[in-house]
Design an enzyme around this catalytic site. Structure first.
Site, PDB file in Angstrom:
ATOM      1  CB  SER A  35      24.969 -19.055  56.715  1.00 43.25           C
ATOM      2  OG  SER A  35      26.367 -19.245  56.726  1.00 43.25           O
ATOM      3  CE  LYS A 104      26.888 -23.274  55.718  1.00 43.84           C
ATOM      4  NZ  LYS A 104      25.992 -22.094  55.673  1.00 43.84           N
TER       5      LYS A 104
END
Length: 236
Positions: A35, A104
Site C-alpha cells: 500500500s 500511511k
C-alpha cells in the site's frame, strides 16, 4: 565479579535499555503490504521515531506514520505474530521488527477538507491541489476522462468525493499506492451510500510515531523526510 555474572549483568542491562528505547524513542516495524509503494515496499524494515509527537507535537500533512488499527482495517494476514519463541521475545523488547500496525501518509489534519479531485486528477486539501508525483503511485483505472495513469484519488466507485472537516484529534490518511490501499478514502462514506457506518478517521492517539528511516534491505537504506508538497495548503 566473575565473568558469568558480568555477562548476565550486561545482558540484563542491554534488555532494559532496548525496552526503554522501544517505549520512548525508536521502534522497528516491517511494511506488511504494497500500500505504500513505490517508496516503501512489502517486507521493508523501517525505524519509527516517537519524540516528534511529544509535548503537544502532532502529525503534520505529509508525514508517514505508523498507527494501531482503528478498528477492522487490518486483515488476518496482517496481525499474525511470530511463532519462533526467540523472535517473539526479540519483538517484545524492540530488537526485531513487529507487525500488526498500519503505515500511511497523513493527508488531512484537524479542520482540513480533503477532496478528490481537480481536473488534473490531483487531491485537494482546503481547496488547494497537491502535487504528489514525487512519492505517490497514480491510478490507471477509475480516473476522470483524460487523467488515467495520472490521478492520485483514488476514486472509490465515484468520480468525485469530498470529506467533511477532519474532526479534532483525528487524521485522514492514505497509502501512496493509491489503487491498492485500504485507507481513509477506502473507509469514507460517499454521497451515494445511505447506510454506511464506516469511519475514515484515525485518532492521533493511535499513532506510534513517524517513519524516520528504511534500514533493510541494505541497498535501500535511507532517511525519510516530509515532502514539501503540502507547504502551499492554506489553514482550514
Amino acid at each position: 565479579m566473575p565473568l558469568w555474572q558480568e555477562t548476565v549483568l550486561l545482558l540484563a542491562g542491554a534488555l532494559v535499555l532496548a525496552i526503554v528505547i522501544k517505549a520512548l524513542f525508536v521502534q522497528a516495524f516491517y511494511i506488511p503490504s504494497e500500500s505504500m509503494e513505490p517508496g516503501l515496499v512489502k517486507n521493508d524494515r523501517i525505524l519509527v521515531e516517537k519524540p516528534s509527537y511529544w509535548l503537544g507535537g502532532e502529525p503534520q500533512r505529509g508525514d508517514v506514520v505508523v498507527f494501531k488499527d482503528p478498528g477492522g482495517w487490518l486483515g488476518p494476514e496482517d496481525v499474525s505474530e511470530a511463532t519462533n519463541p526467540v523472535t517473539r521475545l526479540l519483538t517484545k523488547v524492540g530488537l526485531y521488527p513487529s507487525g500488526g500496525h498500519l503505515v500511511k501518509r497523513v493527508i488531512g489534519t484537524p479542520g482540513d477538507v480533503v477532496e478528490c479531485c481537480d481536473d488534473q486528477g490531483r487531491l485537494m486539501v482546503n481547496g488547494k491541489p497537491i502535487d504528489e508525483s514525487a512519492y505517490a503511485r497514480p491510478n490507471d483505472v477509475g480516473c476522470a476522462p483524460g487523467t488515467a495513469g495520472k490521478c492520485f484519488g483514488p476514486m472509490p466507485g465515484v468520480k468525485h468525493w469530498k470529506t467533511p472537516p477532519v474532526p479534532k484529534g483525528m487524521l485522514f490518511v492514505m497509502g501512496d499506492n493509491r489503487a491498492h490501499s485500504a485507507d481513509s478514502s477506502y473507509h469514507l462514506c460517499t454521497a451515494n451510500e445511505t447506510d454506511c457506518t464506516d469511519s475514515p478517521w484515525v485518532s492521533a492517539g493511535l499513532v506510534v510515531g513517524k517513519v524516520m528511516a528504511v534500514v533493510w534491505p541494505a541497498g535501500k537504506v535511507r532517511f525519510e523526510h516530509r515532502p514539501d508538497s503540502f507547504d502551499p495548503v492554506p489553514a482550514p
